[in-house]
Design a protein around this motif. Structure first.
Motif, PDB file in Angstrom:
ATOM      1  N   SER A   1       0.831  -1.214   0.000  1.00 24.29           N
ATOM      2  CA  SER A   1       0.000   0.000   0.000  1.00 24.29           C
ATOM      3  C   SER A   1       0.861   1.258   0.000  1.00 24.29           C
ATOM      4  CB  SER A   1      -0.934  -0.006   1.209  1.00 24.29           C
ATOM      5  OG  SER A   1      -0.204  -0.019   2.420  1.00 24.29           O
ATOM      6  N   ALA A   2       2.022   1.224   0.688  1.00 20.80           N
ATOM      7  CA  ALA A   2       2.922   2.382   0.710  1.00 20.80           C
ATOM      8  C   ALA A   2       3.523   2.622  -0.671  1.00 20.80           C
ATOM      9  CB  ALA A   2       4.030   2.164   1.732  1.00 20.80           C
ATOM     10  N   PHE A   3       3.863   1.544  -1.383  1.00 23.93           N
ATOM     11  CA  PHE A   3       4.390   1.688  -2.742  1.00 23.93           C
ATOM     12  C   PHE A   3       3.337   2.335  -3.639  1.00 23.93           C
ATOM     13  CE2 PHE A   3       5.215   0.381  -7.076  1.00 23.93           C
ATOM     14  CZ  PHE A   3       6.587   0.575  -7.205  1.00 23.93           C
ATOM     15  N   ARG A   4       2.107   1.855  -3.523  1.00 27.05           N
ATOM     16  CA  ARG A   4       1.014   2.397  -4.341  1.00 27.05           C
ATOM     17  C   ARG A   4       0.772   3.877  -4.018  1.00 27.05           C
ATOM     18  NH1 ARG A   4      -2.308  -1.344  -3.379  1.00 27.05           N
ATOM     19  NH2 ARG A   4      -3.265  -0.446  -1.513  1.00 27.05           N
ATOM     20  N   ASP A   5       0.737   4.213  -2.727  1.00 28.59           N
ATOM     21  CA  ASP A   5       0.481   5.596  -2.334  1.00 28.59           C
ATOM     22  C   ASP A   5       1.634   6.519  -2.749  1.00 28.59           C
ATOM     23  OD1 ASP A   5      -1.892   4.808  -1.229  1.00 28.59           O
ATOM     24  OD2 ASP A   5      -1.128   4.689   0.828  1.00 28.59           O
ATOM     25  N   GLY A   6       2.877   6.021  -2.652  1.00 26.69           N
ATOM     26  CA  GLY A   6       4.029   6.814  -3.053  1.00 26.69           C
ATOM     27  C   GLY A   6       4.010   7.141  -4.534  1.00 26.69           C
ATOM     28  N   ALA A   7       3.660   6.132  -5.335  1.00 21.92           N
ATOM     29  CA  ALA A   7       3.562   6.351  -6.788  1.00 21.92           C
ATOM     30  C   ALA A   7       2.419   7.311  -7.099  1.00 21.92           C
ATOM     31  CB  ALA A   7       3.357   5.023  -7.500  1.00 21.92           C
ATOM     32  N   LYS A   8       1.318   7.174  -6.360  1.00 25.48           N
ATOM     33  CA  LYS A   8       0.145   8.029  -6.585  1.00 25.48           C
ATOM     34  C   LYS A   8       0.474   9.497  -6.366  1.00 25.48           C
ATOM     35  CE  LYS A   8      -3.128   7.822  -3.529  1.00 25.48           C
ATOM     36  NZ  LYS A   8      -4.234   7.248  -2.706  1.00 25.48           N
ATOM     37  N   GLU A   9       1.352   9.779  -5.401  1.00 27.06           N
ATOM     38  CA  GLU A   9       1.732  11.159  -5.103  1.00 27.06           C
ATOM     39  C   GLU A   9       2.404  11.840  -6.289  1.00 27.06           C
ATOM     40  OE1 GLU A   9       1.307  13.113  -2.469  1.00 27.06           O
ATOM     41  OE2 GLU A   9       0.168  11.639  -1.319  1.00 27.06           O
ATOM     42  N   LEU A  10       3.027  11.049  -7.173  1.00 21.30           N
ATOM     43  CA  LEU A  10       3.783  11.636  -8.287  1.00 21.30           C
ATOM     44  C   LEU A  10       3.112  11.441  -9.644  1.00 21.30           C
ATOM     45  CD1 LEU A  10       7.498  10.837  -7.342  1.00 21.30           C
ATOM     46  CD2 LEU A  10       6.162  12.891  -6.933  1.00 21.30           C
ATOM     47  N   VAL A  11       1.871  10.960  -9.638  1.00 25.58           N
ATOM     48  CA  VAL A  11       1.157  10.783 -10.908  1.00 25.58           C
ATOM     49  C   VAL A  11       1.005  12.118 -11.632  1.00 25.58           C
ATOM     50  CG1 VAL A  11      -1.096  10.250 -11.916  1.00 25.58           C
ATOM     51  CG2 VAL A  11      -0.055   8.659 -10.313  1.00 25.58           C
ATOM     52  N   GLY A  12       0.715  13.181 -10.882  1.00 29.22           N
ATOM     53  CA  GLY A  12       0.560  14.505 -11.497  1.00 29.22           C
ATOM     54  C   GLY A  12       1.808  14.959 -12.215  1.00 29.22           C
ATOM     55  N   ALA A  13       2.972  14.756 -11.585  1.00 25.24           N
ATOM     56  CA  ALA A  13       4.240  15.132 -12.210  1.00 25.24           C
ATOM     57  C   ALA A  13       4.498  14.280 -13.450  1.00 25.24           C
ATOM     58  CB  ALA A  13       5.380  14.956 -11.211  1.00 25.24           C
ATOM     59  N   ALA A  14       4.176  12.988 -13.367  1.00 26.10           N
ATOM     60  CA  ALA A  14       4.377  12.092 -14.517  1.00 26.10           C
ATOM     61  C   ALA A  14       3.498  12.513 -15.690  1.00 26.10           C
ATOM     62  CB  ALA A  14       4.080  10.648 -14.108  1.00 26.10           C
ATOM     63  N   MET A  15       2.271  12.926 -15.397  1.00 24.50           N
ATOM     64  CA  MET A  15       1.367  13.385 -16.453  1.00 24.50           C
ATOM     65  C   MET A  15       1.925  14.612 -17.170  1.00 24.50           C
ATOM     66  SD  MET A  15      -1.465  11.616 -16.889  1.00 24.50           S
ATOM     67  CE  MET A  15      -2.614  12.809 -17.567  1.00 24.50           C
ATOM     68  N   VAL A  16       2.503  15.528 -16.415  1.00 24.32           N
ATOM     69  CA  VAL A  16       3.058  16.751 -17.006  1.00 24.32           C
ATOM     70  C   VAL A  16       4.184  16.405 -17.977  1.00 24.32           C
ATOM     71  CG1 VAL A  16       4.347  18.869 -16.525  1.00 24.32           C
ATOM     72  CG2 VAL A  16       2.400  18.262 -15.115  1.00 24.32           C
ATOM     73  N   VAL A  17       5.007  15.415 -17.624  1.00 27.77           N
ATOM     74  CA  VAL A  17       6.109  15.000 -18.503  1.00 27.77           C
ATOM     75  C   VAL A  17       5.565  14.566 -19.862  1.00 27.77           C
ATOM     76  CG1 VAL A  17       7.947  13.310 -18.853  1.00 27.77           C
ATOM     77  CG2 VAL A  17       7.606  14.336 -16.603  1.00 27.77           C
ATOM     78  N   GLY A  18       4.507  13.754 -19.843  1.00 25.97           N
ATOM     79  CA  GLY A  18       3.915  13.293 -21.095  1.00 25.97           C
ATOM     80  C   GLY A  18       3.243  14.400 -21.865  1.00 25.97           C
ATOM     81  N   MET A  19       2.509  15.258 -21.165  1.00 28.53           N
ATOM     82  CA  MET A  19       1.817  16.357 -21.832  1.00 28.53           C
ATOM     83  C   MET A  19       2.799  17.327 -22.467  1.00 28.53           C
ATOM     84  SD  MET A  19      -1.091  17.017 -18.927  1.00 28.53           S
ATOM     85  CE  MET A  19      -1.957  18.330 -19.748  1.00 28.53           C
TER      86      MET A  19
END
Length: 511
Positions: free
Chosen positions: A349-367
């Protein structure tokens, strides 16, 4: 209208206007890029291979041939302008396809896909590490022991990260370090901006003034026909000067924020970390054996990363795996020693939550990558708007006096870095154009490489197309528009001083 009413109206207007969100800014840049496809004709180059010597071994790289540029023509002899469609089916790139297509562009070695995967894996790994509570306990213990001497950490950490940027092109590696150092700075009474400055900003100052970076400088010099690592003395001097400047600027800023944290652009977003530390300070925390083992795991992991990068040229795939292992081992230690009452399921669950925190930054990279796709991509052999822009800007530089030409090379590199952030990729695209152009306008090729280096490195601190920058901002929970508000002042200082450096380099005949 009375003075009170004027002030009230001005205050309301100020409250009403807000800096656009990063996603909004990127969207309008994409629209501007789309409009350019209706105005700018398509152009293309041919490629050829060049050889150079690095570390005693001969290497080669395929680069564009600047003399082969030609506009794409129809059978009737007219230039081609392929205005982009609103929507393109079957995997094509249309205006409204930019988000998805940007996210799936590239490979695991970089561009969008690799950096997005890197950000998510790193986020997950540090989610596990932070779940153990060892980092927070370590930070609190360190603050208690260094009471009154916290500010010494700023120049020391900045120096080390700048050295990393200069020696082995440290960039992406700053993201995981920011996960520890941003909370540390906030706990010490500073802010997330200070944490970003001593990590990512420091690496890019080192990157911009490096005398031996194998991923950028060595490629640029090799492509330009210069001995790799030549001109090191001048660059070392620049590194010392700009590193000292960065340390001084960050230190003064940090002390001002410590006196009044509300002046920080990240004050609101820092509340996430600030409130957590304030709550823990009232609890008597003990630094246990388990905490020490987790921090030792991080230290050994960092040593492993540095060794891999310097000895074996590890890059995004290897570094992501190294940090994943670091997180996994920390999680196992947390379970064994019952740190923060961790269970095996908490690791997941900590791995999932940690990745979730950076989804916004990852989206910006693609956009942000979608901007490049709308302009046709970065392949020199394909007819694209970007190739025409590259040729036009390069040609414009060639009709000016030497000092102005050298300065314009720097400006050109700064602008072009918005489109191609990769140092080695940009070197392969622009140096075959800039090196012979330097011969024509009467400046040395070393000056042309310096223009590339400074333009590439310093603008990495502000362009939203930089995956590394967006990753670090994601870690700090800071929106790009707020970072821009802080960074634009420092960017102006760097631009001015770099311009002076270019003039001095021409006058000295730097070679």
């Amino acid at each position: 209208m009375t003075e009170e009413k004027k002030q009230s109206k001005g205050h309301k207007l100020k409250q009403r206007w807000q800096m656009p969100d990063t996603y909004v800014i990127i969207f309008f840049v994409v629209v501007l890029a789309a409009l350019m496809t209706y105005v700018v004709p398509l152009g293309q180059f041919e490629m050829h291979e060049v050889a150079y010597v690095q570390d005693g071994a001969e290497k080669s790289r395929t680069v564009l041939d600047p003399d082969t540029f030609q506009l794409v023509m129809t059978e009737e002899g007219e230039t081609v302008r392929e205005g982009i469609r609103l929507f393109e089916p079957f995997g094509g790139v249309g205006l409204l396809n930019y988000t998805f297509e940007g996210l799936v562009t590239g490979s695991k070695w970089g561009t969008a896909v690799g950096i997005i995967a890197f950000i998510l894996v790193i986020g997950g790994a540090f989610g596990i590490i932070l779940k153990t509570g060892a980092v927070e306990n370590g930070i609190l213990a360190m603050i208690k022991r260094t009471k009154g001497r916290e500010s010494l950490a700023i120049p020391l950490i900045f120096f080390l990260f700048s050295l990393g940027g200069a020696v082995f092109g440290m960039g992406e590696e700053a993201i995981p370090f920011a996960m520890i150092l941003v909370p540390l700075m906030i706990a010490m009474g500073y802010d997330a901006v200070t944490g970003i400055c001593i990590t990512y900003v420091a690496t890019q100052i080192g990157f911009a003034t490096s005398w031996m970076n194998p991923f950028s400088l060595a490629v640029a010099q090799g492509v330009s026909g210069l001995p790799v690592l030549s001109g090191a003395g001048f660059r070392i001097g620049l590194w010392v000067f700009f590193t000292a400047l960065g340390i001084g600027y960050t230190y003064v800023y940090a002390q001002r924020i410590r006196k009044d944290p509300t002046k920080s652009v990240s004050y609101e977003s820092d509340a996430y970390y600030r409130e957590d530390f304030e709550g823990r300070q009232h609890i008597e925390s003990s630094f246990s054996t388990g905490d020490a083992l987790v921090l030792l795991t991080i230290l050994l992991g960092v040593v492993w990363v540095v060794w891999g990068v310097m000895q074996h040229e590890y890059y995004i795939p290897e570094i992501a795996t190294q940090f994943f292992v670091m997180g996994l081992v920390s999680g196992i230690i947390g379970v064994i020693f019952r740190l923060n009452n961790m269970t095996v399921n908490d690791i997941a669950s900590a791995f999932r939550d940690g990745a979730k925190e950076l989804v916004g930054a990852a989206m910006v990279v693609g956009m942000a990558q979608g901007i490049i796709l709308v302009l046709g991509g970065t392949d020199p052999t394909q007819g694209t708007v970007l190739n025409t822009i590259l040729h036009s800007m390069g040609s414009a530089v060639g009709h000016l006096p030497p000092v102005i030409s050298a300065w314009m090379m720097y400006v050109f590199q700064s602008v072009f870095n918005f489109f191609v952030v990769s140092g080695s990729g940009q070197a392969a695209l622009v140096m075959p154009l800039m090196a012979p152009l330097a011969d024509i306008v009467g400046v040395t090729r070393q000056v042309a490489v310096l223009a590339f280096q400074l333009g590439d490195g310093f603008t990495n601190l502000i362009v939203p197309t930089s995956g590394c920058l967006m990753g670090v901002l994601g870690v700090a929970k800071l929106d790009w528009s707020k970072w821009f508000k802080f960074q634009i002042k420092f960017q102006a200082i760097l631009f001015t001083l770099a311009s002076v450096v270019m003039v001095v380099a021409v006058m000295l005949g730097y070679s």
